[in-house]
Design an enzyme around this catalytic site. Sequence first.
Site, PDB file in Angstrom:
ATOM      1  N   SER A  90       0.836  -1.032   0.007  1.00 35.74           N
ATOM      2  CA  SER A  90       0.169   0.168  -0.124  1.00 35.74           C
ATOM      3  C   SER A  90       0.879   1.146  -0.115  1.00 35.74           C
ATOM      4  CB  SER A  90      -0.970   0.109   1.184  1.00 35.74           C
ATOM      5  OG  SER A  90      -2.016   0.857   0.926  1.00 35.74           O
ATOM      6  N   HIS A 227      -7.639  -6.105   1.757  1.00 35.53           N
ATOM      7  CA  HIS A 227      -6.326  -5.291   1.746  1.00 35.53           C
ATOM      8  C   HIS A 227      -5.240  -5.788   2.561  1.00 35.53           C
ATOM      9  CE1 HIS A 227      -4.454  -1.396   0.694  1.00 35.53           C
ATOM     10  NE2 HIS A 227      -4.046  -1.165   1.923  1.00 35.53           N
TER      11      HIS A 227
END
Length: 252
Positions: A90, A227
């Site tokens: 990320s 995620h």
Amino acid sequence: MEKLVACVQKRPDAVCRLICFPWAGGGTSQLAQWGRLFNDSIEVFCIRLPGRETRLDEPFAKDMTSVVNEVTSVLLEEFKEKPFAFFGHSLGSYTSLAVALHLKEKYGLEPVHLFMSAAHAPNSPAHLAIKSIVLPDGNSELLALIKILVGNYELPHDEDIWRNMVLPVREDARLFQTFSFEKTGMNIPFSCGITYFCGSDDKMYDAKGWREVTSGDTSFYELPGDHLYLLKPANESFLIKHITKSIVNAIF
């Protein structure tokens, strides 16, 4: 170096170091533990940004340049000493990319492999769109924005945990917005391989542009999960094996 780097398993005879860069609001507690999972050929360093864990009393980094300068100045000798690879998840994808670009431009040093995870390609319209978002000051508005900035995962139900997350996430989002990447014409920054990972239940990322960042091979893997798919034991095992194989192939 102990201030910046978490290394839970020192391996002075390792042939390569894997430098891990955590996600927005994250610390070193998860990725640093990878050091126990790799074999003796790979030593794992996890980058600890200011404003968290043992650096809680320090101000957050004001921009990506300050992060790049700290990582480079502290670890330059380690980068020169033996081969290294980067893993970023990320926000960590952009932090690792910023450091890699600086090392290549200023010192002619390049990772043997770049492992990117759950992030838009830096030259994609989606990446630029997120950079232009105005960050809200209120916590309730930030909660909605996290889904855009960070991706799909279950937020903690504990109010204290969430409250402690808010400030690091907001500051890391500001950090992300100071990262700039300009690719023009035939300028290809790297020649190393790039592997991109994402979770099947996460939001969709504009990832194909990672191919334009290197003249080396690129590969893409979708693993089950949201995620934070990389925290699932089965996915973690896959990542460890794949990263090891990629590093060994790059060096030997």
